[in-house]
Design a protein around this motif. Structure first.
Motif, PDB file in Angstrom:
ATOM      1  N   TYR A  72       0.819  -1.207   0.000  1.00  8.53           N
ATOM      2  CA  TYR A  72       0.000   0.000   0.000  1.00  8.53           C
ATOM      3  C   TYR A  72       0.858   1.265   0.000  1.00  8.53           C
ATOM      4  CZ  TYR A  72      -3.282  -3.633   1.355  1.00  8.53           C
ATOM      5  OH  TYR A  72      -4.007  -4.784   1.395  1.00  8.53           O
ATOM      6  N   LEU A  73       1.925   1.260   0.773  1.00  9.99           N
ATOM      7  CA  LEU A  73       2.793   2.431   0.825  1.00  9.99           C
ATOM      8  C   LEU A  73       3.544   2.599  -0.496  1.00  9.99           C
ATOM      9  CD1 LEU A  73       3.717   4.764   2.533  1.00  9.99           C
ATOM     10  CD2 LEU A  73       5.541   3.342   3.455  1.00  9.99           C
ATOM     11  N   CYS A  74       3.966   1.484  -1.101  1.00  6.10           N
ATOM     12  CA  CYS A  74       4.618   1.577  -2.408  1.00  6.10           C
ATOM     13  C   CYS A  74       3.665   2.151  -3.452  1.00  6.10           C
ATOM     14  CB  CYS A  74       5.098   0.196  -2.858  1.00  6.10           C
ATOM     15  SG  CYS A  74       6.643  -0.340  -2.089  1.00  6.10           S
ATOM     16  N   GLN A  75       2.420   1.715  -3.414  1.00  6.24           N
ATOM     17  CA  GLN A  75       1.428   2.234  -4.359  1.00  6.24           C
ATOM     18  C   GLN A  75       1.213   3.730  -4.168  1.00  6.24           C
ATOM     19  OE1 GLN A  75      -0.120   1.475  -6.947  1.00  6.24           O
ATOM     20  NE2 GLN A  75      -2.063   2.569  -7.034  1.00  6.24           N
ATOM     21  N   GLN A  76       1.103   4.174  -2.932  1.00  3.87           N
ATOM     22  CA  GLN A  76       0.924   5.602  -2.661  1.00  3.87           C
ATOM     23  C   GLN A  76       2.128   6.399  -3.146  1.00  3.87           C
ATOM     24  OE1 GLN A  76       0.221   5.792   1.556  1.00  3.87           O
ATOM     25  NE2 GLN A  76      -1.749   4.731   1.428  1.00  3.87           N
ATOM     26  N   ALA A  77       3.321   5.884  -2.904  1.00  2.13           N
ATOM     27  CA  ALA A  77       4.533   6.574  -3.341  1.00  2.13           C
ATOM     28  C   ALA A  77       4.595   6.647  -4.864  1.00  2.13           C
ATOM     29  CB  ALA A  77       5.768   5.860  -2.785  1.00  2.13           C
ATOM     30  N   LEU A  78       4.164   5.589  -5.538  1.00  2.00           N
ATOM     31  CA  LEU A  78       4.178   5.560  -6.999  1.00  2.00           C
ATOM     32  C   LEU A  78       3.180   6.557  -7.580  1.00  2.00           C
ATOM     33  CD1 LEU A  78       5.324   4.058  -9.526  1.00  2.00           C
ATOM     34  CD2 LEU A  78       3.363   2.507  -9.330  1.00  2.00           C
ATOM     35  N   ARG A  82       6.470  10.153  -5.691  1.00  2.00           N
ATOM     36  CA  ARG A  82       7.646  10.115  -4.820  1.00  2.00           C
ATOM     37  C   ARG A  82       8.644   9.055  -5.269  1.00  2.00           C
ATOM     38  NH1 ARG A  82       5.946   8.621   0.241  1.00  2.00           N
ATOM     39  NH2 ARG A  82       3.758   8.415  -0.366  1.00  2.00           N
ATOM     40  N   ILE A  83       8.168   8.045  -5.987  1.00  2.00           N
ATOM     41  CA  ILE A  83       9.061   7.104  -6.652  1.00  2.00           C
ATOM     42  C   ILE A  83       8.606   6.984  -8.107  1.00  2.00           C
ATOM     43  CG2 ILE A  83       9.615   5.798  -4.558  1.00  2.00           C
ATOM     44  CD1 ILE A  83       7.688   3.618  -5.485  1.00  2.00           C
TER      45      ILE A  83
END
Length: 306
Positions: A72-78, A82-83
């Motif tokens: 979930y955090l990776c998805q939000q960052a993407l 942010r990434i």
């Protein structure tokens, strides 16, 4: 205007000028390629692999933002920018991120799931799903080797019929598996599994330690985890094909691909190059031999002529 007010206004002006200066000195987003990874060994290995390949193709240094706490955090960052990208697994993307129901058993093949995931990411998030790296990392129900041999357990269905304890299997799981739609509840419903009390929820890195020390009898791990082979554990066959495919694929923002065409070249160079045994070996080298991730990945890339 009193002296205190003048001083406060002066301080505010100085602070504003300082912040403007910081913004002016910060590099624009287009000058920096940032790759993320979740907070477990294989993800860091794959994030490092993608980063090194991008650096080799573009000659640019990649900013690594690893150990992000889960899908979930990776998805939000993407999505927030942010990434620029990270490596995800198609089954995880379909159910946990895109919130799609599990397809019928006959439609859970790799190609069908890949097409659906690719279409949804493009239409909803303007994210490109790159070609698969060459392996799947599926959820795996793992037991101790001596228990599997003693009880004659080879499949998850076998584990329904016999247990090491009259009260059932003592289960250990990661935080995501307990709550995900392709996780514990669906597994219990599909197989009729009964466990001895509530599962013990813990960080992924502690699952095999708990299994080895007899704190639990079964864990929900991943099929490419290094400790499985190293500690003589056994993966139970998913004989009812509950779990969907979990093909490892890069996810990259479309605007990042436009700014940095070399990312696409790097993705294509890695496509199909990583087998399950190879990633399991890299995981083992990092987890059990305590080797540096970057060094392990460099050796792998060299062996592939990359």
């Amino acid at each position: 205007m009193d002296a205190g007010c003048i001083l406060r206004r002066l301080a505010s002006m100085i602070l504003s000028s300082f912040l403007v200066g910081l913004v002016a000195c910060a590099p624009p987003r287009s000058s920096l390629i940032t790759i993320g990874a979740k907070n477990f060994t294989e993800q860091v290995v794959l994030g490092e692999m993608l980063s090194q390949e991008i650096e080799a193709v573009t000659g640019e240094q990649v900013d690594r933002r690893f150990y992000l706490a889960g899908s979930y955090l990776c998805q939000q960052a993407l999505v927030s920018g942010r990434i620029d990208g990270y490596v995800e697994y198609t089954g995880t993307a379909l159910t946990a991120i895109l919130k799609q129901p599990l397809p019928p058993v006959g439609q859970r093949d790799e190609a069908t799931v890949f097409r659906e995931v690719s279409s949804l990411y493009a239409s909803k998030y303007r994210v490109k799903v790159g070609p698969g790296l060459g392996f799947e990392d599926t959820f795996a129900m793992v037991v101790r080797g001596d228990d599997a041999k003693r009880l004659g357990v080879k499949t998850i269905s076998d584990a329904v019929r016999t247990t090491p304890d009259p009260n059932g299997w003592r289960l250990g799981v990661g935080y995501e598996f307990q709550s995900r739609p392709d996780g514990l509840r669906g597994l219990e419903a599909t197989y009729g599994l009964k466990f001895a009390g509530d599962p013990r929820t813990m960080d992924l890195g502690l699952l095999y330690r708990a299994l080895s020390s007899n704190q639990v009898d079964m864990v929900a791990g991943n099929s490419t985890d290094g400790p499985i082979r190293a500690l003589g554990f056994v993966v139970l066959e998913d004989d009812k094909h509950y779990f969907p495919p979990y093909e490892a694929v890069p996810l990259i923002r479309q605007d990042s691909l436009q700014r940095h065409p070399g990312i696409r070249v790097a993705m294509d160079r890695l496509a199909g190059e990583v087998s399950a045994d190879e990633v399991r070996g890299m995981n083992y080298a990092v987890d059990s031999e305590h080797r540096d991730v970057a060094e392990v990945v460099r050796e792998f890339r060299k062996s592939k002529g990359l």
